[in-house]
Scaffold this motif. Sequence first.
Motif, PDB file in Angstrom:
ATOM      1  N   LEU A   1     -12.626  43.842   7.605  1.00  0.00           N
ATOM      2  CA  LEU A   1     -13.697  43.735   8.596  1.00  0.00           C
ATOM      3  C   LEU A   1     -13.099  43.706   9.988  1.00  0.00           C
ATOM      4  CD1 LEU A   1     -15.739  40.769   7.084  1.00  0.00           C
ATOM      5  CD2 LEU A   1     -16.157  43.206   6.719  1.00  0.00           C
ATOM      6  N   ILE A   2     -13.945  44.026  10.960  1.00  0.00           N
ATOM      7  CA  ILE A   2     -13.546  43.836  12.347  1.00  0.00           C
ATOM      8  C   ILE A   2     -14.763  43.329  13.110  1.00  0.00           C
ATOM      9  CG2 ILE A   2     -14.050  46.231  13.054  1.00  0.00           C
ATOM     10  CD1 ILE A   2     -11.405  46.033  14.723  1.00  0.00           C
ATOM     11  N   ASP A   3     -14.593  42.232  13.851  1.00  0.00           N
ATOM     12  CA  ASP A   3     -15.751  41.647  14.513  1.00  0.00           C
ATOM     13  C   ASP A   3     -15.929  42.238  15.913  1.00  0.00           C
ATOM     14  OD1 ASP A   3     -14.214  38.396  15.338  1.00  0.00           O
ATOM     15  OD2 ASP A   3     -13.962  40.376  16.242  1.00  0.00           O
ATOM     16  N   SER A   4     -16.917  41.721  16.628  1.00  0.00           N
ATOM     17  CA  SER A   4     -17.258  42.289  17.927  1.00  0.00           C
ATOM     18  C   SER A   4     -16.151  42.125  18.959  1.00  0.00           C
ATOM     19  CB  SER A   4     -18.558  41.663  18.447  1.00  0.00           C
ATOM     20  OG  SER A   4     -18.397  40.262  18.575  1.00  0.00           O
ATOM     21  N   LYS A   5     -15.231  41.202  18.697  1.00  0.00           N
ATOM     22  CA  LYS A   5     -14.093  41.001  19.607  1.00  0.00           C
ATOM     23  C   LYS A   5     -12.879  41.810  19.174  1.00  0.00           C
ATOM     24  CE  LYS A   5     -15.578  36.304  20.736  1.00  0.00           C
ATOM     25  NZ  LYS A   5     -15.220  34.865  20.697  1.00  0.00           N
ATOM     26  N   GLY A   6     -13.036  42.570  18.080  1.00  0.00           N
ATOM     27  CA  GLY A   6     -11.923  43.382  17.607  1.00  0.00           C
ATOM     28  C   GLY A   6     -10.947  42.644  16.716  1.00  0.00           C
ATOM     29  N   ILE A   7     -11.335  41.472  16.252  1.00  0.00           N
ATOM     30  CA  ILE A   7     -10.459  40.673  15.393  1.00  0.00           C
ATOM     31  C   ILE A   7     -10.657  41.103  13.942  1.00  0.00           C
ATOM     32  CG2 ILE A   7      -9.906  38.365  14.595  1.00  0.00           C
ATOM     33  CD1 ILE A   7     -10.877  37.355  17.328  1.00  0.00           C
ATOM     34  N   PRO A   8      -9.576  41.492  13.251  1.00  0.00           N
ATOM     35  CA  PRO A   8      -9.711  41.955  11.877  1.00  0.00           C
ATOM     36  C   PRO A   8      -9.624  40.826  10.846  1.00  0.00           C
ATOM     37  CG  PRO A   8      -7.472  42.295  12.597  1.00  0.00           C
ATOM     38  CD  PRO A   8      -8.217  41.687  13.753  1.00  0.00           C
ATOM     39  N   THR A   9     -10.206  41.081   9.706  1.00  0.00           N
ATOM     40  CA  THR A   9     -10.095  40.217   8.536  1.00  0.00           C
ATOM     41  C   THR A   9      -9.811  41.111   7.351  1.00  0.00           C
ATOM     42  OG1 THR A   9     -11.698  38.622   9.417  1.00  0.00           O
ATOM     43  CG2 THR A   9     -11.267  38.550   7.050  1.00  0.00           C
ATOM     44  N   TYR A  10      -8.881  40.701   6.498  1.00  0.00           N
ATOM     45  CA  TYR A  10      -8.517  41.512   5.338  1.00  0.00           C
ATOM     46  C   TYR A  10      -8.651  40.713   4.052  1.00  0.00           C
ATOM     47  CZ  TYR A  10      -6.376  44.628   8.769  1.00  0.00           C
ATOM     48  OH  TYR A  10      -6.156  45.476   9.833  1.00  0.00           O
ATOM     49  N   ALA A  11      -8.988  41.426   2.998  1.00  0.00           N
ATOM     50  CA  ALA A  11      -8.885  40.835   1.678  1.00  0.00           C
ATOM     51  C   ALA A  11      -7.411  40.618   1.376  1.00  0.00           C
ATOM     52  CB  ALA A  11      -9.514  41.764   0.638  1.00  0.00           C
ATOM     53  N   GLU A  12      -7.110  39.553   0.645  1.00  0.00           N
ATOM     54  CA  GLU A  12      -5.720  39.231   0.342  1.00  0.00           C
ATOM     55  C   GLU A  12      -5.010  40.391  -0.343  1.00  0.00           C
ATOM     56  OE1 GLU A  12      -5.243  35.786   2.265  1.00  0.00           O
ATOM     57  OE2 GLU A  12      -3.704  36.687   0.999  1.00  0.00           O
ATOM     58  N   SER A  13      -5.735  41.107  -1.184  1.00  0.00           N
ATOM     59  CA  SER A  13      -5.129  42.173  -1.981  1.00  0.00           C
ATOM     60  C   SER A  13      -4.666  43.365  -1.154  1.00  0.00           C
ATOM     61  CB  SER A  13      -6.120  42.657  -3.037  1.00  0.00           C
ATOM     62  OG  SER A  13      -7.284  43.174  -2.419  1.00  0.00           O
ATOM     63  N   VAL A  14      -5.133  43.481   0.102  1.00  0.00           N
ATOM     64  CA  VAL A  14      -4.767  44.652   0.908  1.00  0.00           C
ATOM     65  C   VAL A  14      -3.973  44.282   2.156  1.00  0.00           C
ATOM     66  CG1 VAL A  14      -6.808  45.885   0.103  1.00  0.00           C
ATOM     67  CG2 VAL A  14      -6.875  44.693   2.310  1.00  0.00           C
ATOM     68  N   LYS A  15      -3.727  43.011   2.360  1.00  0.00           N
ATOM     69  CA  LYS A  15      -2.969  42.594   3.546  1.00  0.00           C
ATOM     70  C   LYS A  15      -1.586  43.233   3.548  1.00  0.00           C
ATOM     71  CE  LYS A  15      -5.078  38.157   4.714  1.00  0.00           C
ATOM     72  NZ  LYS A  15      -4.893  36.689   4.779  1.00  0.00           N
ATOM     73  N   GLY A  16      -1.224  43.790   4.686  1.00  0.00           N
ATOM     74  CA  GLY A  16       0.072  44.426   4.806  1.00  0.00           C
ATOM     75  C   GLY A  16       0.095  45.865   4.329  1.00  0.00           C
ATOM     76  N   ARG A  17      -0.974  46.299   3.700  1.00  0.00           N
ATOM     77  CA  ARG A  17      -1.041  47.653   3.166  1.00  0.00           C
ATOM     78  C   ARG A  17      -2.119  48.476   3.860  1.00  0.00           C
ATOM     79  NH1 ARG A  17       0.887  49.236  -1.816  1.00  0.00           N
ATOM     80  NH2 ARG A  17       1.033  47.055  -2.457  1.00  0.00           N
ATOM     81  N   PHE A  18      -3.266  47.839   4.166  1.00  0.00           N
ATOM     82  CA  PHE A  18      -4.389  48.510   4.824  1.00  0.00           C
ATOM     83  C   PHE A  18      -4.534  47.984   6.248  1.00  0.00           C
ATOM     84  CE2 PHE A  18      -7.161  49.431   0.781  1.00  0.00           C
ATOM     85  CZ  PHE A  18      -6.090  50.098   0.214  1.00  0.00           C
ATOM     86  N   THR A  19      -4.993  48.855   7.138  1.00  0.00           N
ATOM     87  CA  THR A  19      -5.232  48.466   8.528  1.00  0.00           C
ATOM     88  C   THR A  19      -6.583  49.002   8.975  1.00  0.00           C
ATOM     89  OG1 THR A  19      -2.859  48.549   9.030  1.00  0.00           O
ATOM     90  CG2 THR A  19      -4.371  48.549  10.890  1.00  0.00           C
ATOM     91  N   ILE A  20      -7.416  48.100   9.486  1.00  0.00           N
ATOM     92  CA  ILE A  20      -8.705  48.505  10.024  1.00  0.00           C
ATOM     93  C   ILE A  20      -8.589  48.621  11.542  1.00  0.00           C
ATOM     94  CG2 ILE A  20      -9.573  46.134  10.236  1.00  0.00           C
ATOM     95  CD1 ILE A  20     -12.357  47.224   9.450  1.00  0.00           C
ATOM     96  N   SER A  21      -9.242  49.623  12.100  1.00  0.00           N
ATOM     97  CA  SER A  21      -9.219  49.798  13.547  1.00  0.00           C
ATOM     98  C   SER A  21     -10.486  50.534  13.968  1.00  0.00           C
ATOM     99  CB  SER A  21      -7.979  50.573  13.992  1.00  0.00           C
ATOM    100  OG  SER A  21      -7.985  51.878  13.438  1.00  0.00           O
TER     101      SER A  21
END
Length: 132
Positions: free
Chosen positions: A50-70
């Motif tokens: 996810l990415i909130d209105s301030k541009g702060i991302p949140t990731y599921a534990e299973s994809v941290k370090g592997r996926f990037t939202i932008s």
Amino acid sequence: QRQLVESGGGSVQSGASLRLSCVVTGFTHKSNCMGWFRQAPGKEREGVALIDSKGIPTYAESVKGRFTISQDNAKNTLYLEMNSLKSEHTAMYYCAADTPEISLGWGITTSSCELDSDFLKWGQGTQVTVSS
């Protein structure tokens, strides 16, 4: 009426990378929350990033370090960069936007941007298939 159109999915070999895109149209204000979800065959839909209105991302534990939202606000596009893909990443990936605004009274509203939040707008999905 905000509309979301995903693209970028495909069939790749294990270890490959893909970048999913979600073009957003028909909106008059910035979304309070946008994100990527996936649903594998026989499984429930799950939040990926996810990415909130301030541009702060949140990731599921299973994809941290592997996926990037932008996001690219000039192009009204949300991205999901997926690296080192594995067969377990095979799923239909959906773009979602807008969580409900909750009134606190006195003209003040709040909203959530969590992986288990309810989203109001959804795209049609793009299939990602990873073969080993």
